[in-house]
Design a protein around this motif. Sequence first.
Motif, PDB file in Angstrom:
ATOM      1  N   ASP A 125       0.839  -1.196   0.000  1.00 28.52           N
ATOM      2  CA  ASP A 125       0.000   0.000   0.000  1.00 28.52           C
ATOM      3  C   ASP A 125       0.876   1.248   0.000  1.00 28.52           C
ATOM      4  O   ASP A 125       1.711   1.430   0.889  1.00 28.52           O
ATOM      5  CB  ASP A 125      -0.900   0.001   1.246  1.00 28.52           C
ATOM      6  N   ASN A 147      -2.489  -1.514  -3.348  1.00 23.56           N
ATOM      7  CA  ASN A 147      -3.328  -0.348  -3.103  1.00 23.56           C
ATOM      8  C   ASN A 147      -2.560   0.936  -3.412  1.00 23.56           C
ATOM      9  O   ASN A 147      -1.358   1.032  -3.165  1.00 23.56           O
ATOM     10  CB  ASN A 147      -3.794  -0.335  -1.645  1.00 23.56           C
ATOM     11  N   ASP A 168      -6.246  -8.181  -5.829  1.00 25.33           N
ATOM     12  CA  ASP A 168      -6.997  -6.944  -5.684  1.00 25.33           C
ATOM     13  C   ASP A 168      -6.112  -5.762  -6.076  1.00 25.33           C
ATOM     14  O   ASP A 168      -4.977  -5.662  -5.609  1.00 25.33           O
ATOM     15  CB  ASP A 168      -7.440  -6.718  -4.226  1.00 25.33           C
ATOM     16  N   ILE A 170      -6.656  -1.802  -5.624  1.00 27.79           N
ATOM     17  CA  ILE A 170      -7.564  -0.881  -4.962  1.00 27.79           C
ATOM     18  C   ILE A 170      -7.082   0.556  -5.166  1.00 27.79           C
ATOM     19  O   ILE A 170      -5.909   0.858  -4.963  1.00 27.79           O
ATOM     20  CB  ILE A 170      -7.652  -1.193  -3.454  1.00 27.79           C
ATOM     21  N   CYS A 197     -10.416  -1.630 -11.071  1.00 22.29           N
ATOM     22  CA  CYS A 197      -9.527  -1.602  -9.925  1.00 22.29           C
ATOM     23  C   CYS A 197     -10.249  -1.148  -8.671  1.00 22.29           C
ATOM     24  O   CYS A 197     -10.090  -1.702  -7.598  1.00 22.29           O
ATOM     25  CB  CYS A 197      -8.356  -0.656 -10.201  1.00 22.29           C
ATOM     26  N   SER A 198     -11.096  -0.138  -8.799  1.00 19.17           N
ATOM     27  CA  SER A 198     -11.772   0.423  -7.638  1.00 19.17           C
ATOM     28  C   SER A 198     -12.814  -0.517  -7.064  1.00 19.17           C
ATOM     29  O   SER A 198     -13.141  -0.461  -5.885  1.00 19.17           O
ATOM     30  CB  SER A 198     -12.426   1.749  -8.020  1.00 19.17           C
ATOM     31  N   HIS A 200     -12.437  -3.620  -6.623  1.00 19.31           N
ATOM     32  CA  HIS A 200     -11.768  -4.733  -5.942  1.00 19.31           C
ATOM     33  C   HIS A 200     -12.124  -6.058  -6.589  1.00 19.31           C
ATOM     34  O   HIS A 200     -12.346  -7.035  -5.917  1.00 19.31           O
ATOM     35  CB  HIS A 200     -12.140  -4.817  -4.453  1.00 19.31           C
TER      36      HIS A 200
END
Length: 204
Positions: A125, A147, A168, A170, A197-198, A200
């Motif tokens: 992330d 992320n 995922d 994100i 992508c958003s 998930h």
Amino acid sequence: MEGIEWFIKGEYIQIQTHRNRQRNISQLAQTKVKYIGLYVEQSEDVVAVAGCKYLKTINIYRSKENDFSSWSKVTADTISFKSCKFAELGNMARILALEDLNVLGCRNLERFTGDNSTIKRLIVDGSKKLDLRTLKTFTGVEVLIINSFTQELNLTEIGGLTSVKHIDFIVSEAGVLAYLRDEEGLWFAIKTVESWCSDHKQVV
């Protein structure tokens, strides 16, 4: 930190001494803590953790140190690196018990290196400089979560991760061109934009 060894019944400890490089936590191994949060100020801090025999979860904060070769006997199965300063991280397979790796807010991270084949779950992330191709070092990863990655995503670069069951992406702004292998060994393609992508979306 004199007297830390008396903490024999405690399960959790967080050590933050605000850039005090004179501290000494070498007695940490005499405790039985299972969960530790450590703001790393010097390389000796990493060595001190290596002697802990009861750890389950380790949270490392703001570390410039990226040599964890001394941690082969560390018993933690989950390690999180948070806001660390290193540009490279690797050879996590040396930590034999480790399965879950979280790399959170490490903005300087550019690449993963060495053997990371024993990691089953990886979360990254906020590492916007990361070269996605180096994710191939996680050959045994089953769950991969990325992320806040704003570079163009091309999953052909990690197509060799044949153990992956769940991916995922994100809050990733770029589109995705993915060629992934399903359980029957067939290849299929997904080409989408930001919404994929958003949302998930899971790829199995």
